[in-house]
Scaffold this motif. Sequence first.
Motif, short mmCIF file in Angstrom:
data_model
loop_
_atom_site.label_atom_id
_atom_site.label_comp_id
_atom_site.label_asym_id
_atom_site.label_seq_id
_atom_site.Cartn_x
_atom_site.Cartn_y
_atom_site.Cartn_z
N LEU A 162 0.80 -1.23 0.00
CA LEU A 162 0.00 0.00 0.00
C LEU A 162 0.83 1.28 0.00
N THR A 163 2.12 1.19 0.32
CA THR A 163 2.94 2.39 0.48
C THR A 163 4.19 2.34 -0.39
N ASN A 164 4.94 3.45 -0.38
CA ASN A 164 6.19 3.47 -1.14
C ASN A 164 7.37 2.97 -0.33
N LEU A 165 7.10 2.38 0.84
CA LEU A 165 8.20 1.81 1.62
C LEU A 165 8.89 0.69 0.86
N SER A 166 8.15 0.02 0.00
CA SER A 166 8.73 -1.06 -0.80
C SER A 166 9.73 -0.53 -1.82
N ARG A 167 9.69 0.77 -2.08
CA ARG A 167 10.59 1.38 -3.06
C ARG A 167 11.81 2.02 -2.42
N LEU A 168 11.94 1.88 -1.11
CA LEU A 168 13.11 2.44 -0.43
C LEU A 168 14.35 1.62 -0.75
N ASN A 169 15.47 2.32 -0.90
CA ASN A 169 16.77 1.69 -1.13
C ASN A 169 17.72 2.15 -0.04
N LEU A 170 18.87 1.50 0.06
CA LEU A 170 19.90 1.97 0.98
C LEU A 170 20.26 3.41 0.61
N GLY A 171 20.24 4.28 1.60
CA GLY A 171 20.54 5.68 1.36
C GLY A 171 19.33 6.54 1.09
N SER A 172 18.14 5.93 0.93
CA SER A 172 16.93 6.70 0.70
C SER A 172 16.64 7.61 1.90
N THR A 173 16.12 8.81 1.61
CA THR A 173 15.77 9.76 2.66
C THR A 173 14.27 9.69 2.93
N VAL A 174 13.90 9.59 4.21
CA VAL A 174 12.49 9.48 4.58
C VAL A 174 12.10 10.61 5.54
N ASN A 175 10.82 10.98 5.50
CA ASN A 175 10.27 11.95 6.43
C ASN A 175 9.87 11.25 7.73
N LEU A 176 10.18 11.89 8.85
CA LEU A 176 9.90 11.28 10.16
C LEU A 176 9.10 12.24 11.04
N GLU A 177 8.12 11.66 11.74
CA GLU A 177 7.39 12.41 12.75
C GLU A 177 6.99 11.47 13.87
N ARG A 178 7.29 11.87 15.09
CA ARG A 178 6.82 11.11 16.24
C ARG A 178 5.34 11.39 16.48
N ALA A 179 4.66 10.48 17.16
CA ALA A 179 3.25 10.69 17.47
C ALA A 179 3.10 11.97 18.28
#
Length: 203
Positions: free
Chosen positions: A71-88
């Motif tokens: 359902l998400t683009n997490l499957s398209r992450l590679n080593l070195g990919s940059t992701v957005n992060l937010e704590r609850a």
Amino acid sequence: MFTGLVETLGKVIEIKPISSGIQFVIATEWENPDIKEGDSISINGACMTVTEFQEEGNLFQFYASFKSLELTNLSRLNLGSTVNLERAMSIGFRFGGHMVQGHVDGMGQITSKKIIESDEVEEYWIEIPKDLIQYFVKKGSVTIDGISLTVVDVKDNQIQLILIPETLQKTNASFWQEKQFVNIEVDILAKYVENFLSLRFPK
């Protein structure tokens, strides 16, 4: 629950396939690292659970099931990919952005990227899945890769976004390219309205 205001960026440093999905390790820097095992965290807008955290190295681990990967683009992450992060979100602080659940409804594809206003602002058009476009209105809210954004325009099955320098500097939107897939979470209020009307005025 989240706000869609990205706190920091993380970098994928380990990807390990396991029997029921993929295990990821993310390196980042928290201003006040207070997360612990079991905490919810938004990864590109997808609510995941921290399975391990090393405060000294600012490393944390999470697991994505096959359904989450579908359902998400997490499957398209590679080593070195940059992701957005937010704590609850926590009680007692100003509520910016809008109500974000971290439940990704689907993926959209960037169809156009244009730099405008002397390289300070970027315009994007994103193609939305046909079963989700009904939830979008001009000046409405949407979460893209975990970023709370305002819909500028809606045409056919595409939405227009204008990203300001602040957003580009603090999120992975600065890396977005045409044809890239991004996570979409529609405004929960639109879903409630649709459900109310469907019950009130059944077909």
